[in-house]
Design a protein around this motif. Structure first.
Motif, PDB file in Angstrom:
ATOM      1  N   HIS A  82       0.758  -1.138  -0.163  1.00 26.50           N
ATOM      2  CA  HIS A  82       0.247   0.054  -0.163  1.00 26.50           C
ATOM      3  C   HIS A  82       0.733   1.185   0.105  1.00 26.50           C
ATOM      4  CE1 HIS A  82      -3.764  -2.049   1.859  1.00 26.50           C
ATOM      5  NE2 HIS A  82      -3.389  -2.546   0.832  1.00 26.50           N
ATOM      6  N   ARG A  86       0.937   3.923  -2.862  1.00 25.40           N
ATOM      7  CA  ARG A  86       0.615   5.251  -2.381  1.00 25.40           C
ATOM      8  C   ARG A  86       1.372   6.223  -2.896  1.00 25.40           C
ATOM      9  NH1 ARG A  86      -1.390   9.605  -2.262  1.00 25.40           N
ATOM     10  NH2 ARG A  86      -2.125  10.878  -0.641  1.00 25.40           N
ATOM     11  N   SER A  94      -5.005   6.692  -2.479  1.00 26.09           N
ATOM     12  CA  SER A  94      -4.852   7.081  -1.131  1.00 26.09           C
ATOM     13  C   SER A  94      -4.959   5.770  -0.425  1.00 26.09           C
ATOM     14  CB  SER A  94      -6.090   7.842  -0.493  1.00 26.09           C
ATOM     15  OG  SER A  94      -7.443   7.134  -0.400  1.00 26.09           O
ATOM     16  N   PHE A  95      -4.845   5.858   1.054  1.00 26.18           N
ATOM     17  CA  PHE A  95      -4.620   4.549   2.125  1.00 26.18           C
ATOM     18  C   PHE A  95      -6.215   3.991   2.136  1.00 26.18           C
ATOM     19  CE2 PHE A  95      -0.555   6.155   3.337  1.00 26.18           C
ATOM     20  CZ  PHE A  95       0.073   5.084   3.039  1.00 26.18           C
ATOM     21  N   GLY A  96      -6.947   5.133   2.161  1.00 23.93           N
ATOM     22  CA  GLY A  96      -8.585   5.057   2.390  1.00 23.93           C
ATOM     23  C   GLY A  96      -8.992   4.223   1.051  1.00 23.93           C
ATOM     24  N   ALA A  99      -7.739   0.687   1.543  1.00 28.83           N
ATOM     25  CA  ALA A  99      -8.570  -0.032   2.788  1.00 28.83           C
ATOM     26  C   ALA A  99      -9.953  -0.462   2.053  1.00 28.83           C
ATOM     27  CB  ALA A  99      -8.642   0.771   3.814  1.00 28.83           C
ATOM     28  N   HIS A 108      -5.593   0.790   6.799  1.00 32.40           N
ATOM     29  CA  HIS A 108      -5.492   0.089   5.524  1.00 32.40           C
ATOM     30  C   HIS A 108      -4.861  -1.196   5.299  1.00 32.40           C
ATOM     31  CE1 HIS A 108      -1.134   1.104   4.821  1.00 32.40           C
ATOM     32  NE2 HIS A 108      -1.626   1.959   5.809  1.00 32.40           N
ATOM     33  N   THR A 114      -6.228   4.927   8.115  1.00 30.44           N
ATOM     34  CA  THR A 114      -6.406   5.517   6.773  1.00 30.44           C
ATOM     35  C   THR A 114      -6.470   7.200   6.986  1.00 30.44           C
ATOM     36  OG1 THR A 114      -8.683   5.685   7.223  1.00 30.44           O
ATOM     37  CG2 THR A 114      -8.002   3.665   6.010  1.00 30.44           C
TER      38      THR A 114
END
Length: 135
Positions: A82, A86, A94-96, A99, A108, A114
């Motif tokens: 991740h 990113r 994004s980490f969101g 996730a 995530h 996140t």
């Protein structure tokens, strides 16, 4: 050692976020025990303000954290994957977003927050220090 008895002002102390997103299971129980201890320590010092960060993230009841060698290794591998996506890819997700691809919202990789969770932490700290506490 820091002379804590001479500190002035308020100190905001946050509860721990979850490992994984399950509200039950061994990892959730350990985090709940630590958060109870944190709350007890904060209650003893009038300068301390408790920030219910971990509690604010409950309700997703998603995937549990696996602390076995294989499970933890998988989380670490996912963390690197991740992070690489990113920051190394132009316009990386994004980490969101990553996730969500894994069916998560709070963390995530079952460990790290996140952007939305980190923003919630920041907002809770501001609220706690401006108002004297959040519940």
């Amino acid at each position: 050692a820091l002379p804590v008895d001479r500190l002035r002002g308020r100190v905001a102390v946050a509860s721990l976020p979850p490992f994984g997103e399950a509200e039950r299971g061994p990892a959730a129980e350990v985090v709940a025990e630590y958060n109870a201890a944190i709350r007890a320590v904060v209650a003893e010092d009038p300068r301390a303000v408790y920030v219910p960060f971990g509690e604010s993230l409950l309700g997703t009841n998603g995937e549990a954290f696996d602390a076995s060698y294989g499970g933890f290794s998988g989380s670490i591998a996912e963390m690197y994957w991740h992070t690489g996506r990113r920051w190394l890819l132009p316009g990386g997700p994004s980490f969101g977003t990553q996730a969500a691809e894994c069916g998560r919202t709070v963390v995530h990789d079952k460990i790290h927050l996140t952007e939305v969770s980190a923003s919630k932490l920041s907002d809770l700290f501001v609220d706690a220090l401006e108002s004297g506490g959040v519940e």
